[in-house]
Design an enzyme around this catalytic site. Sequence first.
Site, PDB file in Angstrom:
ATOM      1  N   ALA A  40      -0.506  12.169   1.643  1.00 39.57           N
ATOM      2  CA  ALA A  40      -1.022  13.174   2.577  1.00 39.57           C
ATOM      3  C   ALA A  40      -2.448  13.564   2.200  1.00 39.57           C
ATOM      4  CB  ALA A  40      -0.117  14.399   2.580  1.00 39.57           C
ATOM      5  N   TYR A  44      -5.287  11.867   1.539  1.00 41.87           N
ATOM      6  CA  TYR A  44      -5.577  10.448   1.802  1.00 41.87           C
ATOM      7  C   TYR A  44      -6.142   9.640   0.632  1.00 41.87           C
ATOM      8  CZ  TYR A  44      -4.856  11.418   6.828  1.00 41.87           C
ATOM      9  OH  TYR A  44      -4.344  11.767   8.041  1.00 41.87           O
ATOM     10  N   GLU A  79       0.517   5.276   0.548  1.00 38.60           N
ATOM     11  CA  GLU A  79      -0.386   6.318   1.047  1.00 38.60           C
ATOM     12  C   GLU A  79       0.060   7.709   0.609  1.00 38.60           C
ATOM     13  OE1 GLU A  79      -0.825   5.529   5.256  1.00 38.60           O
ATOM     14  OE2 GLU A  79      -1.965   3.696   4.829  1.00 38.60           O
ATOM     15  N   CYS A 138      -4.336   0.737  -2.264  1.00 35.17           N
ATOM     16  CA  CYS A 138      -4.123  -0.517  -1.535  1.00 35.17           C
ATOM     17  C   CYS A 138      -3.065  -1.385  -2.232  1.00 35.17           C
ATOM     18  CB  CYS A 138      -5.409  -1.335  -1.485  1.00 35.17           C
ATOM     19  SG  CYS A 138      -6.741  -0.610  -0.543  1.00 35.17           S
ATOM     20  N   CYS A 166     -10.783  -3.190  -4.184  1.00 35.40           N
ATOM     21  CA  CYS A 166      -9.793  -4.178  -4.654  1.00 35.40           C
ATOM     22  C   CYS A 166     -10.508  -5.419  -5.192  1.00 35.40           C
ATOM     23  CB  CYS A 166      -8.838  -4.555  -3.532  1.00 35.40           C
ATOM     24  SG  CYS A 166      -7.686  -3.220  -3.135  1.00 35.40           S
ATOM     25  N   ASN A 169       0.838  -1.203   0.000  1.00 37.45           N
ATOM     26  CA  ASN A 169       0.000   0.000   0.000  1.00 37.45           C
ATOM     27  C   ASN A 169       0.867   1.245   0.000  1.00 37.45           C
ATOM     28  OD1 ASN A 169       0.556  -0.931   2.675  1.00 37.45           O
ATOM     29  ND2 ASN A 169      -0.998   0.420   3.515  1.00 37.45           N
ATOM     30  N   GLU A 226      -3.181  -4.522  -2.986  1.00 39.04           N
ATOM     31  CA  GLU A 226      -3.730  -5.418  -4.009  1.00 39.04           C
ATOM     32  C   GLU A 226      -3.853  -4.719  -5.350  1.00 39.04           C
ATOM     33  OE1 GLU A 226      -4.857  -4.806  -0.967  1.00 39.04           O
ATOM     34  OE2 GLU A 226      -6.126  -6.397  -0.189  1.00 39.04           O
TER      35      GLU A 226
END
Length: 163
Positions: free
Chosen positions: A65, A67, A63, A72, A115, A61, A74
């Site tokens: 800032a 969001y 990420e 993910c 996913c 995953n 997968e």
Amino acid sequence: MKEREILIRFKEFKPEELNPTDKNLVDIAVESAGNAYAPYSHFRVGAAVLLSNGTVVRGSNQENAAYPSGLCAERVAMFYANANYPDSSVEAIAVVVINPQGHVIDENISPCGSCRQVMAETEMRFKKPIRVLLASSASVLVFNSIEDLLPLSFNQGDLDMSE
Ligand code: THU
């Protein structure tokens, strides 16, 4: 009114019961989780995708800032696989979460709905069921198809219905 039901079958293996190919896929997913970029959730997920040409694609995953811009593990792996090996079907995907010490946690992670939808698209695209291995330190749950994780999915066939 008719009451109908959907039966989902899956297998639960102890980690040491896995065949060598599946064990290798889970091990690569664990390694991949080490490359997660998860400074916000601290939830480090790894995925490993086995292709029909024998290649294993890694995902973790990533990420951001902002969001929702993250992705993910997968989908990172599935999109990379489809982008770089568009002619190879996906045979299997293994998914794990590691703790801050880098050890696999004792819960089997359940892939999010987005996913599952992406996996369902790939399964339909190649007309080949994708085996899903959800690994924890205690067990590995094995599903024979995304259909078992996303029954009644929305798919290309539904789009055609409006024409
Ligand atoms: N995450 C995954 O990578 N896979 C899942 O199946 C569920 C959630 C990530 C997204 C986010 O970076 C973090 O885990 C917390 O939701």
